[in-house]
Design an enzyme around this catalytic site. Structure first.
Site, PDB file in Angstrom:
ATOM      1  N   GLU A   1      47.318  25.921  35.116  1.00  0.00           N
ATOM      2  CA  GLU A   1      47.772  27.450  35.804  1.00  0.00           C
ATOM      3  C   GLU A   1      49.059  27.084  36.803  1.00  0.00           C
ATOM      4  OE1 GLU A   1      47.763  30.618  38.530  1.00  0.00           O
ATOM      5  OE2 GLU A   1      47.456  28.555  39.178  1.00  0.00           O
TER       6      GLU A   1
ATOM      7  N   ASP B   1      42.925  23.313  37.173  1.00  0.00           N
ATOM      8  CA  ASP B   1      43.841  22.328  37.722  1.00  0.00           C
ATOM      9  C   ASP B   1      43.970  22.904  39.360  1.00  0.00           C
ATOM     10  OD1 ASP B   1      45.039  24.629  36.705  1.00  0.00           O
ATOM     11  OD2 ASP B   1      46.839  24.038  37.177  1.00  0.00           O
TER      12      ASP B   1
HETATM   13 ZN   LIG Z   1      45.251  29.528  41.689  1.00  0.00          ZN
END
Ligand SMILES: [Zn+2]
Length: 452
Positions: free
Chosen positions: A151, A87
């Site tokens: 994340e 992401d």
């Molecule tokens: Zn990162």
């Protein structure tokens, strides 16, 4: 383009393969929220499948999946996980020189959201693993490749989920994850190996007051005024200084003045010394100061009044706070109480998010292997231990598998730490193709060195 000790034809091949892969990955928009990382997981599965390598798509929910692939060596041995997240943070195209999801290759750079955070490693690690497999190189143990969802926000479906649900795949001896970079200091090039990271202790202070019509003066009990006093007191409060391994080597290597260096190592003198360092070298101070403990950063003020003529009965103050590895939220709360003792305000503390920071030991066979491989690719490079001031997925591995050694490290050779870190979450994110190439070659060579 030359890279020390590497055949020019190999450099050219890795450069072409890695920059093409990164460019294609950037074109898959995985802005989080909402993420949609499964598109990258599927793309990587197909990319490896073309090379005859099969991995698994894992995680939940269905649109937020990760991809994991295992490559076994010829003999038993340790396991190394090459980790990166799929992401990216959102991008506002109007502010960019190039469309942020174009993956344009121009002026020696691959441009776009994720170029340094951190689709570069999704690509570089993949190229390394595919090369290891294709060369039939002899190594022991296992190399695991993982690109994971979620994340940047939330961290529910990605690495954290995998660590919890698939220890059979994820439990490993060593992890290499995003982070690091180099600083030019005098004639030396200092590379940062981040062996730990800060945790978060984000909290909300709920400030109570007296509701009422704003046309009538409220001499006491205005929650807005109380909130203002709280913010002032928090920011003015002198927080304790911690001098530990996360900053020690950086101060040694980067602060030239011996007297200042001495004071930076003394917790009683460090606060004033940091201010002095900031006056001389703001960038260096910005890098070192977060490693001296926690700080209160008020970010959101919200009142429950919906009309300008009504006093609120409640104001919420949201405060970002990061703790060093080995410290916890009880210390944060004690400092909040001490900062606000005697302040005329009625308040209570609610935690928004608490994740304790953690660190891996050093030195280890992994840090030795990093040193060896780095020295071959960048002769004379100095490797220094530090901690990352932000949160990364390495945290989940250290927390769940205490025997796992996780470091954040990716080498750059063209652009230094200060140039790269400003591109994180910023406009015109890009990576020099040579840096990308070195990252792929490094990952391949690190696996071979560690798993000899
Ligand atoms: Zn990162």
């Amino acid at each position: 383009m030359e890279i020390a000790g590497v055949d020019a034809a190999v450099v050219a091949e890795v450069e072409r393969e890695a920059s093409e892969l990164l460019s294609r990955l950037i074109r898959i928009d995985t802005s989080n929220p909402p993420g949609n990382e499964t598109a990258v997981a599927e793309f990587m599965r197909a990319w490896f499948h073309e090379a005859g390598l099969e991995g698994e798509i894992l995680g939940e929910p269905a649109d937020r999946r990760s991809f994991v692939l295992r490559l076994d060596g010829q003999r038993p041995g340790p396991s190394l996980l090459l980790l990166a997240h799929e992401d990216v943070v959102p991008a506002n195209a109007a502010d960019w020189q190039v469309p942020p999801f174009s993956g344009l290759i121009r002026d020696g750079y691959v441009w776009g959201r994720g170029a340094v955070d951190v689709k570069n490693l999704v690509a570089a690690h993949a190229v390394a693993v595919r090369r290891l497999a294709a060369s039939g190189a002899d190594f022991a143990g296992t190399v695991t490749y993982a690109c994971t969802a979620d994340e940047e926000e939330g961290a529910v479906g990605g690495a954290r989920w995998l660590v919890e649900h698939r220890p059979d795949l994820m439990r490993c001896d060593y992890v290499i994850n995003e982070g690091g970079g180099f600083l030019e200091h005098g004639r030396r090039r200092i590379y940062l190996l981040e062996s730990g990271e800060k945790g978060t202790a984000q909290f909300r202070l709920v400030v109570h007051g007296e509701a009422g019509h704003a046309s009538v003066p409220l001499r006491r009990g205005n929650a807005v005024l109380a909130a203002a006093r709280i913010v002032e007191a928090l920011v003015a409060h002198e927080l304790p200084v911690v001098v530990d391994d996360s900053s020690r080597e950086l101060v040694e290597l980067l602060v030239d003045d011996p007297d200042l260096r001495l004071r930076l190592r003394d917790p009683a003198a460090a606060r004033a010394a940091l201010a002095e360092l900031a006056a001389r070298d703001a960038r260096l101070a910005d890098m070192i100061e977060p490693l001296y403990g926690f700080a209160f950063s008020p970010t959101i003020v919200q009142s429950n009044s919906v009309a300008v003529n009504v006093y609120p009965s409640r104001v919420d103050l949201s405060i970002d706070c990061r703790m060093l590895a080995g410290h916890d939220e009880a210390e944060v709360e004690a400092e909040v109480r001490s900062a606000l003792a005697g302040i005329d305000a009625e308040w209570e503390l609610e935690w928004i998010g608490v994740i304790r920071g953690n660190a891996s030991e050093l030195p280890t066979p992994l840090s030795q292997a990093i040193r060896t491989v780095l020295d071959r690719l960048v002769p004379g490079a100095v490797l220094a231990n530090s901690h990352s001031v932000g949160f990364t997925d390495s945290n989940w591995f250290r927390a769940a598998y205490p025997e796992t050694v996780a470091y954040n490290f990716a080498p750059y050779v063209v652009d230094g730490y200060n140039e790269v870190t400003v591109r994180y979450h910023n406009v015109d994110e890009r990576i020099h193709v040579r840096d990308l190439t070195v990252q792929a070659l490094f990952a391949e060579r690190l696996a071979l060195e560690l798993l000899r």
